[in-house]
Design a protein around this motif. Structure first.
Motif, mmCIF file in Angstrom:
data_model
loop_
_atom_site.group_PDB
_atom_site.id
_atom_site.type_symbol
_atom_site.label_atom_id
_atom_site.label_comp_id
_atom_site.label_asym_id
_atom_site.label_seq_id
_atom_site.Cartn_x
_atom_site.Cartn_y
_atom_site.Cartn_z
ATOM 1 N N ASP A 395 0.849 -1.191 0.000
ATOM 2 C CA ASP A 395 0.000 0.000 0.000
ATOM 3 C C ASP A 395 0.887 1.244 0.000
ATOM 4 O OD1 ASP A 395 -2.459 -1.472 0.233
ATOM 5 O OD2 ASP A 395 -1.969 -1.787 2.351
ATOM 6 N N ASP A 396 0.264 2.388 -0.249
ATOM 7 C CA ASP A 396 0.999 3.641 -0.182
ATOM 8 C C ASP A 396 1.513 3.880 1.234
ATOM 9 O OD1 ASP A 396 0.476 4.106 -2.813
ATOM 10 O OD2 ASP A 396 -1.240 5.421 -2.462
ATOM 11 N N LEU A 397 2.718 4.488 1.316
ATOM 12 C CA LEU A 397 3.275 4.890 2.602
ATOM 13 C C LEU A 397 2.940 6.357 2.838
ATOM 14 C CD1 LEU A 397 6.804 3.195 2.452
ATOM 15 C CD2 LEU A 397 4.713 2.352 3.524
ATOM 16 N N PRO A 398 2.370 6.698 3.981
ATOM 17 C CA PRO A 398 1.954 8.084 4.232
ATOM 18 C C PRO A 398 3.099 9.079 4.069
ATOM 19 C CG PRO A 398 1.123 6.618 5.942
ATOM 20 C CD PRO A 398 2.076 5.814 5.118
ATOM 21 N N SER A 401 6.724 9.212 -1.451
ATOM 22 C CA SER A 401 6.614 8.695 -2.813
ATOM 23 C C SER A 401 7.601 7.546 -2.961
ATOM 24 C CB SER A 401 6.934 9.787 -3.837
ATOM 25 O OG SER A 401 6.004 10.842 -3.752
ATOM 26 N N VAL A 402 7.135 6.370 -3.348
ATOM 27 C CA VAL A 402 7.972 5.180 -3.474
ATOM 28 C C VAL A 402 8.200 4.885 -4.955
ATOM 29 C CG1 VAL A 402 8.207 2.720 -2.959
ATOM 30 C CG2 VAL A 402 7.083 4.248 -1.312
ATOM 31 N N TYR A 403 9.460 4.750 -5.330
ATOM 32 C CA TYR A 403 9.833 4.407 -6.705
ATOM 33 C C TYR A 403 10.392 2.986 -6.694
ATOM 34 C CZ TYR A 403 9.417 9.401 -7.607
ATOM 35 O OH TYR A 403 8.937 10.689 -7.711
ATOM 36 N N LEU A 404 9.865 2.157 -7.568
ATOM 37 C CA LEU A 404 10.271 0.762 -7.614
ATOM 38 C C LEU A 404 10.977 0.466 -8.931
ATOM 39 C CD1 LEU A 404 7.022 -0.932 -6.223
ATOM 40 C CD2 LEU A 404 9.091 -0.309 -4.961
ATOM 41 N N ALA A 405 12.078 -0.289 -8.841
ATOM 42 C CA ALA A 405 12.828 -0.665 -10.034
ATOM 43 C C ALA A 405 13.625 -1.926 -9.724
ATOM 44 C CB ALA A 405 13.757 0.463 -10.468
ATOM 45 N N VAL A 453 3.164 5.228 -5.619
ATOM 46 C CA VAL A 453 4.117 4.164 -5.927
ATOM 47 C C VAL A 453 4.344 4.203 -7.424
ATOM 48 C CG1 VAL A 453 4.579 1.690 -5.926
ATOM 49 C CG2 VAL A 453 3.383 2.733 -3.986
ATOM 50 N N VAL A 454 5.590 4.462 -7.829
ATOM 51 C CA VAL A 454 5.941 4.642 -9.231
ATOM 52 C C VAL A 454 6.853 3.500 -9.667
ATOM 53 C CG1 VAL A 454 6.990 6.169 -10.945
ATOM 54 C CG2 VAL A 454 5.758 7.132 -8.984
#
Length: 457
Positions: A395-398, A401-405, A453-454
């Motif tokens: 889930d989103d973290l308050p 902004s989370v970037y995933l790679a 989440v990107v």
């Protein structure tokens, strides 16, 4: 194929930012003025002398003037180009190492890196050197801020015996940023296995210790070592004061209740295998190194990690003034989450637990962008089966902004791949500083962003 690559390399002389075209134009202007002088001289001579037929035909007197001008201009440009090419080879070739490629490629990469973003990276240990190894391909404007809390191994011995900050993590960062990285790393990591007083010491630690004694201070020794080894960027401490990392651990008592245990010394913390509730420095008011604060405030992007959360990343941010400077900076601030958990330190942690621990120690809003690995499908090698993947948030973290790679090193999947990591950071930086984000940069860093989440490419 080789000739095609060579032509493309030569065309790079004309790329904006190479600082070559202006001097080519000046050279051409000088050649034109010189040619006018010769033309006037020849015209004057022609009015008073009769030349032989050979000169008549050599000067193309039988052709129209526009055609003659075109022919001689083309010949002149060709000769100037050939002369410049051969001259650059003759002047630069002695300074090139075998296999470095075309001069134009080298100059192009140098100019591109010099114009790259100013990156400040916090950390220590293997994680920071891995990051720096990838970043140096994008920019020369790198400042690595390294913890001085290390007290184990060769670094700990030199710290106790000579009273200088532990050089081990600085050694690894200098080697990673050096132009001759492979040889420098092998040399700096060479560890003496025998000899009274030398046994157990690495050459790099002794080199930095010697530079400190020669220059009179640790920071000057680092600067001179970096200059000698052609380091791209700078490696500096978070503080020059002698600090000790301490931790409060949660432990289970004999009656089943929970208690607390305080441990002193960075090297003693992970090996106990107990949950770390809090880490702090003694003295708690250790002053930040002024050059570190200046680099943070001038940065275009600030990065913390990867590395041991409690013993490499946080010790930098706990120095008085460092976290405040990071929060005051206008640059995007990115926390890089580890690929794998670390036994005795972050066992059972996912991305959310890393962020929560970071916020608990330095306050919410210091790092509002998180980069995490999303490749958790690779098989775990048998010798390292004790590690676990740091799982991405479901889930989103308050406020984050989370970037995933995909950031996994294929040879050592418990670590980051330096090229994939640096590429992901540059992608995030580009996204946060495009024309729209540039106008909103202050809001992105000083107010709570909408959780996102990107997935990076």
């Amino acid at each position: 194929m080789a000739s095609s690559n060579g032509r493309r390399s030569h065309l790079k002389w004309l790329v904006p930012g190479m600082h070559v075209k202006r001097w080519l134009l000046l050279l051409m202007l000088g050649s034109i003025v010189l040619s006018l002088g010769f033309a006037i001289l020849i015209r004057s001579a022609a009015d008073s002398h009769t030349f032989s037929p050979i000169v008549y035909f050599g000067m193309l007197q039988f052709a129209d003037r526009p055609l003659r001008a075109l022919v001689f201009s083309g010949m002149g440009l060709g000769l100037i180009g050939l002369a410049l090419y051969k001259l650059s080879q003759a002047l630069v070739e002695p300074f090139l190492r075998p296999g470095q490629g075309h001069v134009a490629d080298i100059v192009y990469q140098h100019r591109r890196r010099r114009g790259g973003p100013k990156v400040v990276a916090f950390g220590g240990g293997t994680g920071l050197s891995t990051l720096l190894r990838g970043l140096k391909k994008y920019t020369d404007n790198i400042t690595a801020i390294v913890t001085v809390a290390d007290d184990g191994g060769s670094s700990g011995r030199l710290r106790q015996e000579l009273g200088l900050p532990p050089p081990g993590d600085f050694r690894a960062c200098i080697a990673a940023l050096s132009d001759a990285e492979t040889l420098t790393t092998r040399l700096f990591e060479y560890r003496f296995s025998e000899g009274m007083g030398l046994n157990g010491h690495s050459f790099g630690n002794l080199f930095i210790a010697a530079m400190t004694n020669i220059t009179g201070s640790f920071e000057s020794g680092l600067a001179e070592a970096s200059r000698v080894l052609a380091v791209r960027g700078q490696v500096i401490p978070s503080t020059l004061q002698d600090v000790t990392l301490c931790a409060d651990l949660r432990e289970e008592l004999e009656d089943g209740a929970e208690g607390w245990r305080r441990v002193q010394g960075e090297s003693a913390i992970p090996g106990l295998g107990q949950r770390i509730e809090r880490v702090f420095l003694q003295p708690e008011d250790a002053r930040a190194y002024p050059a570190a604060v200046k680099a943070i405030l001038d940065a275009d992007v600030i990065v913390a990690g990867p590395g041991s959360l409690f013993t490499s990343v946080l010790p930098n941010l706990l120095v008085d003034g460092i976290a405040r400077a990071v929060k005051a900076a206008q640059a995007p601030r990115i926390y890089i989450c580890n690929v794998a958990t670390q036994p005795g330190e972050t066992a059972g942690f996912g991305v959310g637990e890393h962020v929560e621990s970071l916020n608990r120690h330095v306050g919410e809003g210091v790092f509002m962008h998180v980069l995490a690995n999303n490749n958790t499908r690779m098989p775990i090698p048998a010798p390292t089966a004790h590690f676990e993947w740091v799982t991405p948030p479901t889930d989103d973290l308050p406020g984050v902004s989370v970037y995933l790679a995909d950031l996994v090193d294929r040879q050592r999947p418990w670590r980051h791949d330096s090229e994939l990591l640096a590429s992901a950071i540059m992608q995030i930086y580009a996204q946060l500083t495009n024309s729209q984000a540039r106008a909103e940069k202050t809001a992105l860093n000083h107010s709570v962003p909408a959780p996102t989440v990107v997935q990076l490419r």
